[in-house]
Scaffold this active site. Structure first.
Site, PDB file in Angstrom:
ATOM      1  CG  ASP A  27      65.188  -2.509 -16.725  1.00  0.00           C
ATOM      2  OD1 ASP A  27      64.369  -2.360 -17.344  1.00  0.00           O
ATOM      3  OD2 ASP A  27      64.741  -3.456 -15.462  1.00  0.00           O
TER       4      ASP A  27
ATOM      5  CG  ASP B 259      58.571  -1.711 -14.649  1.00  0.00           C
ATOM      6  OD1 ASP B 259      58.520  -0.908 -14.168  1.00  0.00           O
ATOM      7  OD2 ASP B 259      57.980  -2.567 -15.480  1.00  0.00           O
TER       8      ASP B 259
ATOM      9  CG  ASP C 118      65.503  -6.667 -12.854  1.00  0.00           C
ATOM     10  OD1 ASP C 118      65.212  -6.216 -14.227  1.00  0.00           O
ATOM     11  OD2 ASP C 118      64.252  -7.089 -12.678  1.00  0.00           O
TER      12      ASP C 118
END
Length: 272
Positions: A9, A11, A217
């Site tokens: 991922d 961001d 996250d």
């Protein structure tokens, strides 16, 4: 040597939450490059946004856009791996693997629903509107609007109507995915589908199993994390970690963003 691949991922994972910097991750990125370990970016961002980042980081591997809806396959990579291009959409410098409906089809489904529900999609906004609701710069906002297979929207109706809205989308084989600021209307696919698609290509090419790592996250990373051999969960700004009873043996990165990403990659490689 065991073949490996890393999926990540962006961001809050490879990129810092506050300044979007990846500087602290560069030593690990260089290690992956020097050891011929693919680094595949997997994000809700658009192809235009991610192409710029791949150029900055000198990444020549495929990358996954719009939460798994589009997989970008660079032409030199396709030639090297012998990928069958019959089902792919050809572009000047790459091929696109769509994982369901394209954006035009999605907009045609959303149009009649505007008489029943109040929402504003990117297609209803100009650049100034997108800047206002995202805080992006003008060039970044323009890239965020160049979408291939999803439509982000702001929900203005009563929250109780969301389930009904999602049911209407489901009847057209679409889904409503909750992001940070926006809901995303997209085909019924996810980051995990894209990871498995690419792993199959890698494994067919080398004739052996590829040991895989993924870092993320948030909830929309969960299926990606479950699709690999070693998951690395990144901390949230408050220090907490996403949890799921079906996610087994995951590692917890010690820090947020690029610094934690480097530590997580290094630890996961040792685990493999």
């Amino acid at each position: 040597m065991i073949a490996k691949a890393v999926f990540t991922d962006l961001d809050g994972t490879l990129l810092n939450h506050d300044d979007y910097s990846y500087a602290d991750a560069l030593p690990a990125i260089e290690f992956l490059r020097n050891n011929h370990i693919p680094l595949i970016l997997v994000s809700s961002k658009t192809r235009a946004e991610m192409a710029d980042l791949c150029r900055e980081l000198s990444i020549t591997d495929p990358y996954v856009c719009e939460n798994g809806s589009v997989i970008v396959l660079p032409k030199p990579w396709v030639a090297e791996f012998g990928v069958d291009t019959e089902s792919l959409a050809e572009q000047s410098d790459c091929y696109l693997a769509y994982r369901g409906a394209d954006r035009a089809a999605i907009l045609s489904i959303l149009k009649p629903l505007k008489s029943q529900f109040q929402f504003a999609g990117f297609s209803d906004m100009d650049v100034a509107d997108v800047i206002d609701c995202t805080g992006l710069s003008e060039p970044a906002a323009m890239n965020a609007m160049r979408r291939d297979a999803t439509e982000p929207l702001l929900w203005h109706s009563d929250g109780a109507l969301l389930e009904q809205f999602a049911q209407f989308l489901g009847e057209s084989k679409l889904q409503l995915l909750k992001g940070g600021r926006f809901y995303h209307v997209m085909a019924q696919c996810d980051k995990g589908d894209a990871v498995r698609y690419l792993l199959n290509i890698y494994q067919s090419h080398i004739g052996a199993r590829v040991r895989s790592i993924a870092l993320g996250d948030s909830q929309n990373d969960l299926k990606m994390l479950k699709a690999v051999d070693q998951a690395v969960v990144m901390p949230h700004p408050d220090g907490s970690y996403m949890s799921d009873k079906d996610l087994k043996g995951e590692l917890h990165a010690p820090y947020m963003g690029a610094k934690g990403w480097r530590a997580g990659v290094e630890q996961a490689l040792l685990q493999l």
